[in-house]
Design a protein around this motif. Sequence first.
Motif, PDB file in Angstrom:
ATOM      1  N   GLY A   1      -1.208   3.853 -13.152  1.00 39.32           N
ATOM      2  CA  GLY A   1      -2.099   2.958 -12.419  1.00 39.32           C
ATOM      3  C   GLY A   1      -2.004   3.186 -10.914  1.00 39.32           C
ATOM      4  N   SER A   2      -0.797   3.485 -10.432  1.00 41.68           N
ATOM      5  CA  SER A   2      -0.628   3.711  -8.998  1.00 41.68           C
ATOM      6  C   SER A   2      -1.351   4.963  -8.539  1.00 41.68           C
ATOM      7  CB  SER A   2       0.853   3.853  -8.662  1.00 41.68           C
ATOM      8  OG  SER A   2       1.531   2.672  -8.972  1.00 41.68           O
TER       9      SER A   2
ATOM     10  N   VAL B   1      -2.341  -2.416 -15.230  1.00 42.74           N
ATOM     11  CA  VAL B   1      -1.233  -3.234 -14.752  1.00 42.74           C
ATOM     12  C   VAL B   1      -1.128  -4.541 -15.518  1.00 42.74           C
ATOM     13  CG1 VAL B   1      -0.211  -4.344 -12.770  1.00 42.74           C
ATOM     14  CG2 VAL B   1      -1.481  -2.251 -12.487  1.00 42.74           C
TER      15      VAL B   1
ATOM     16  N   ALA C   1       0.836  -1.205   0.000  1.00 39.34           N
ATOM     17  CA  ALA C   1       0.000   0.000   0.000  1.00 39.34           C
ATOM     18  C   ALA C   1       0.869   1.252   0.000  1.00 39.34           C
ATOM     19  CB  ALA C   1      -0.931  -0.008   1.215  1.00 39.34           C
TER      20      ALA C   1
ATOM     21  N   LEU D   1       4.950   4.946  -5.797  1.00 39.00           N
ATOM     22  CA  LEU D   1       5.022   4.753  -7.251  1.00 39.00           C
ATOM     23  C   LEU D   1       4.146   5.740  -8.016  1.00 39.00           C
ATOM     24  CD1 LEU D   1       5.020   0.852  -7.539  1.00 39.00           C
ATOM     25  CD2 LEU D   1       6.878   2.392  -8.155  1.00 39.00           C
TER      26      LEU D   1
ATOM     27  N   THR E   1       2.537   1.692  -3.366  1.00 41.28           N
ATOM     28  CA  THR E   1       1.616   2.240  -4.366  1.00 41.28           C
ATOM     29  C   THR E   1       1.639   3.758  -4.335  1.00 41.28           C
ATOM     30  OG1 THR E   1       0.177   0.318  -4.225  1.00 41.28           O
ATOM     31  CG2 THR E   1      -0.807   2.323  -5.079  1.00 41.28           C
TER      32      THR E   1
ATOM     33  N   ALA F   1      -4.782   3.911  -8.089  1.00 39.05           N
ATOM     34  CA  ALA F   1      -4.889   3.069  -6.899  1.00 39.05           C
ATOM     35  C   ALA F   1      -4.786   3.902  -5.631  1.00 39.05           C
ATOM     36  CB  ALA F   1      -3.803   1.995  -6.919  1.00 39.05           C
TER      37      ALA F   1
ATOM     38  N   ILE G   1       2.710   1.775 -14.830  1.00 44.64           N
ATOM     39  CA  ILE G   1       2.750   1.572 -13.391  1.00 44.64           C
ATOM     40  C   ILE G   1       2.449   2.859 -12.622  1.00 44.64           C
ATOM     41  CG2 ILE G   1       4.203   0.856 -11.467  1.00 44.64           C
ATOM     42  CD1 ILE G   1       3.471  -1.418 -13.270  1.00 44.64           C
TER      43      ILE G   1
ATOM     44  N   MET H   1      -8.050   5.398  -4.684  1.00 42.32           N
ATOM     45  CA  MET H   1      -8.884   4.409  -3.985  1.00 42.32           C
ATOM     46  C   MET H   1      -8.457   4.245  -2.530  1.00 42.32           C
ATOM     47  SD  MET H   1      -9.190   1.138  -6.482  1.00 42.32           S
ATOM     48  CE  MET H   1     -10.624   0.408  -5.732  1.00 42.32           C
ATOM     49  N   LEU H   2      -7.140   4.179  -2.361  1.00 48.02           N
ATOM     50  CA  LEU H   2      -6.574   3.943  -1.037  1.00 48.02           C
ATOM     51  C   LEU H   2      -6.956   5.067  -0.075  1.00 48.02           C
ATOM     52  CD1 LEU H   2      -4.672   1.791   0.128  1.00 48.02           C
ATOM     53  CD2 LEU H   2      -2.785   3.330  -0.328  1.00 48.02           C
TER      54      LEU H   2
ATOM     55  N   VAL I   1      -7.500   0.399 -12.636  1.00 53.77           N
ATOM     56  CA  VAL I   1      -6.200   0.052 -12.057  1.00 53.77           C
ATOM     57  C   VAL I   1      -5.727  -1.263 -12.656  1.00 53.77           C
ATOM     58  CG1 VAL I   1      -4.963  -0.549  -9.946  1.00 53.77           C
ATOM     59  CG2 VAL I   1      -6.705   1.223  -9.880  1.00 53.77           C
ATOM     60  N   THR I   2      -6.603  -2.245 -12.650  1.00 50.51           N
ATOM     61  CA  THR I   2      -6.231  -3.574 -13.132  1.00 50.51           C
ATOM     62  C   THR I   2      -5.852  -3.534 -14.608  1.00 50.51           C
ATOM     63  OG1 THR I   2      -7.862  -4.355 -11.556  1.00 50.51           O
ATOM     64  CG2 THR I   2      -6.941  -5.983 -13.038  1.00 50.51           C
TER      65      THR I   2
ATOM     66  N   TRP J   1       7.573   5.123 -13.724  1.00 47.68           N
ATOM     67  CA  TRP J   1       8.100   3.775 -13.913  1.00 47.68           C
ATOM     68  C   TRP J   1       7.230   2.981 -14.891  1.00 47.68           C
ATOM     69  CZ3 TRP J   1       7.660  -1.049 -10.457  1.00 47.68           C
ATOM     70  CH2 TRP J   1       8.728  -1.934 -10.723  1.00 47.68           C
TER      71      TRP J   1
END
Lengths: 318, 303
Positions: free
Chosen positions: A290-291, A280, A59, A65, A62, A294, A287, A297-298, A276-277, A70
């Motif tokens: 997508g991070s 990746v 977590a 990143l 993420t 993510a 990356i 969401m986090l 996100v999925t 990257w």
Amino acid sequence: MSDLPLIQADRAVPPPAATTTTRGRGRRLRLLSGTDRVVITLMVLVPLLLVVGLVWLPAGATVLLSGTNWDGIGPLGEIDWVGLKNYDDVVNIYPPFVPAVQNNLLWLAALFVVATPFGMFLAVLLDKEIRGSRFYQTALYLPVVLSLALIGFVWQLIYSRDQGLLNALLGTQTDWYGDPNVNIWAVLLAAGWRHVGYIMLLYLAGLKGVDPSLREAAAVDGSSEASTFFRVVFPVMRPINIIVLVVTVIESLRAFDLVWVINKGRNGLELISALVTQNVVGEASRIGFGSALATIMLVVSLVFITLYLFTVMREDRR
Amino acid sequence: MSSATLTRAADTAPPPARRRPLRPARVVLHVFLAAVAVGWLFPILWAVLTSLRSYEYTATHGYVSLGGWTLDNYLTAWRTAEFGKHFLNSVYITVPAVLLTLFLASCVAFVIARFSWKFNIALLGLFTAANLLPQQALLIPLFRMFTEIPLPAWMSDSELLYDSYWGLILVNVAFQCGFCVFVLSNYMKALPHELYEAAMVDGASVWRQYWQVTMPLCRPALAALATLEVTWIYNEFFWATVLMRTGDKFPVTSSLNNLRGEFFTDNNLVSAGSVLVAIPTLVIFFLLQKQFVRGLTLGASKG
């Protein structure tokens, strides 16, 4: 996947001997032998390493990143920091982002405004010790034991354009899963179908924990059943209400399986989790980008998780 | 704990005076609940019904008809989709994951419930919150990590944690631990402290207090949790989808997506496959429904 607390849901009844145990426990720790200390350390350390290593470190990574460009291939040393550029791109130049946020919010609204009150209503009805209550409960809870992926398949039999029940009955030719104007609603019906049973169970447990004398007192005062519920029972269930709120928010945020089995979250069924999925494991492995998705969401989920923890821990100490 | 539960149960038991004649309101209530229940069961029943009919019959007569009964869909689905193999994969993942989750979670829960030190709340929060995070938020580093961690060839033919049962087991355990720690620590906190005092007098070590005093008393909670965890890990879709590559190794829930392609135009086959996948959870649910209910009542009396 994502079922949330069920068993511990209700804290309405305080624990019997909580105060004495706390006092007793504090004294003992110093008396432990060396072996006991090692055992205790291991008992905590092994699970802790697993959870930190496979949940909390990723977590944190993420979040880190999300500030880089990257591509997921080169060594970590070659990472360039790009600051908030990924977030800027997500919001401004990524077409599926806005529909995904809208769909996630729609998901939340549908579960929260329709499915949750309905589940609560059913729990209130079933709490009346009526005959056949077991059967009704079982029927309503049954979808909860099915996986969401499977639910996507089961509802496909109703929604399918050529072989589905719905079109056969309505005489229409709608592709309920495929038409981007309607598919989110079709999916929400299936998701709500499962959510209602889950909420009903949480509230049934909550209602059993409400002190019966409260209701009797209200009845003696001449309060109607409805007003007793809204003015007495509902406020007493505050911890359950917060748990249900958090469960609903997190379920809507984590929603994934259902749309992924239908069309991998495209064409009207965009969700942040699916984006996100896609970024990746899909064709394009972006990356950093997508991070950033993510991390969004986090952050949202951590707000509600904190609320949840405060609720259950406060109940804990009481 | 038990005496409190008993008195409460007695309070809420319906008094004999409840045997009154059926009022119209009750009839309305029953009609409403029956309608909702049938509506709720309908999609599942429809899947069962569809799975039992031949494609040819329903193609000519439409699905809103009767007839064309057959079990062929199940045979075809079982054979083409290799359900036997995928069920076995689910077993390889679910059984160790559930046992490990319960064991590790009970260890942490025991320490949290039995000893008080300043990190108790933080520890409990750390575990509980982990269970609530969105899986996708961890996906990127975890995916990368799994493709970097080597395993010996006898453990995984990919020689990586990625695309191996071990990886899936670990990630499921890490994710589900939080929930079990939370439930079990609450359960253990309600056990009478005198037990441990007696055990200490007898010279029982911490491990014995955990394994021989606490765990046997936690059987009801462990049984309820095992039931829930088996269902959840069996139903788990996301991790298997992203952390597995070889189609042959997919557990049955995630292999559904591959089946979709094979069954694309034949809804009767889709329904037979769906019913097959649902059977284990339905069997568990009907056999162990009491565990669910007991789990709930245990929670209701806190402990």
